[in-house]
Design an enzyme around this catalytic site. Sequence first.
Site, PDB file in Angstrom:
ATOM      1  N   ASP A  62       6.853   1.887   5.427  1.00  0.00           N
ATOM      2  CA  ASP A  62       6.442   3.241   5.775  1.00  0.00           C
ATOM      3  C   ASP A  62       4.908   3.249   5.736  1.00  0.00           C
ATOM      4  O   ASP A  62       4.277   2.262   5.342  1.00  0.00           O
ATOM      5  CB  ASP A  62       7.052   4.239   4.796  1.00  0.00           C
ATOM      6  CG  ASP A  62       7.167   5.646   5.384  1.00  0.00           C
ATOM      7  OD1 ASP A  62       6.515   5.933   6.407  1.00  0.00           O
ATOM      8  OD2 ASP A  62       7.898   6.469   4.801  1.00  0.00           O
TER       9      ASP A  62
ATOM     10  N   HIS B 152       4.965  11.333   0.573  1.00  0.00           N
ATOM     11  CA  HIS B 152       3.647  11.522   1.172  1.00  0.00           C
ATOM     12  C   HIS B 152       2.627  11.952   0.120  1.00  0.00           C
ATOM     13  O   HIS B 152       1.430  11.736   0.290  1.00  0.00           O
ATOM     14  CB  HIS B 152       3.700  12.600   2.264  1.00  0.00           C
ATOM     15  CG  HIS B 152       4.498  12.208   3.466  1.00  0.00           C
ATOM     16  ND1 HIS B 152       5.856  12.411   3.541  1.00  0.00           N
ATOM     17  CD2 HIS B 152       4.122  11.641   4.643  1.00  0.00           C
ATOM     18  CE1 HIS B 152       6.295  11.976   4.712  1.00  0.00           C
ATOM     19  NE2 HIS B 152       5.273  11.502   5.396  1.00  0.00           N
TER      20      HIS B 152
END
Length: 335
Positions: free
Chosen positions: A251, A182
């Site tokens: 993702d 992230h």
Amino acid sequence: MIPAIFGLSGLTLTDDERAFFRDSAPAGYILFGRNIENRTQLRRLTDTLRELDGRANLPILIDQEGGRVARMKAPEWPDFPSGAAFDALYERAPASAIEAARLNAMALASMLAEVGITVDCLPLLDVRQPGASDVIGDRALGSEPMRVAALGRAILSGLQDGGVVGVVKHIPGHGRALLDSHKALPVVDAHDRELQTDLAPFAALRDAAMAMTCHVIFKAWDPDLPATLSPTIIGSVIRQRIGFHGLLMTDDLDMEALSGDVPSRAAAAIAAGCDLALNCWAKMDDMVGIANALDPIGADSLARLEGAMDRIAGMHDERQFAALIDQRDALLALA
């Protein structure tokens, strides 16, 4: 239809979202905490998306794993255990752990289906490794590949029995990453031989309907590109060595592991061999850019998507939610 899954900005669709989604026809949607207030509101929102799209089996996704990753929260919905709880039980009673994981997933599916959600981004098949980033951590089903595979298969079965499609993630494996994707781009230095451990659960569950990639560089396979953007990893590792031929989604493309603007990331992922580009944060400029950057979904990708959603047609086990939870908790107590 464009090969993208988009997020929504709030509890209801804005006029701009409604018009854009109608014109762009994304393959599906993903929900987050910002989209969720209570059962009535959430069911109304998912019904609105289905009405706008016209598909009864519209993919509406959520990350409802249990533990620290849960978009539907107490007190409106109960808390669910993380993957580590089933790993711990497996240490003492493998068959009980497998059944507890299946019951837990069936209860999750019942909760999601009630509010019109059709896809849960679960199970994680990442094999937990010592010293790795805690971004996976207790979300993992363990550090032994076949244990992860056995519990993962039970979760897929329970979700499907409850009327929800599962997504195995993060293929070909996030368990060795030393950084949180992230926030940064992880690079895994392990040799090909070592990485067989990471591939093993995905190979065991190669017949899963859907999988999600990881934004991780594996130097043994492609020293330059993360799996999400690598034709080599998608073609040679995911499709051939693992043997996964279901629907492959990225993702979230907004994660800081990736560079360049989001529409360019989406185009590169599709060109590399992903079926769908996942964009979670409902930034209209990014979504419009993605719609402009992508061609309509290809025939093979559409067939994979429809095949995945067909798996849950009529698959709604009518057992009571409370009974499923009670049976699960009785098994988990054995640990």
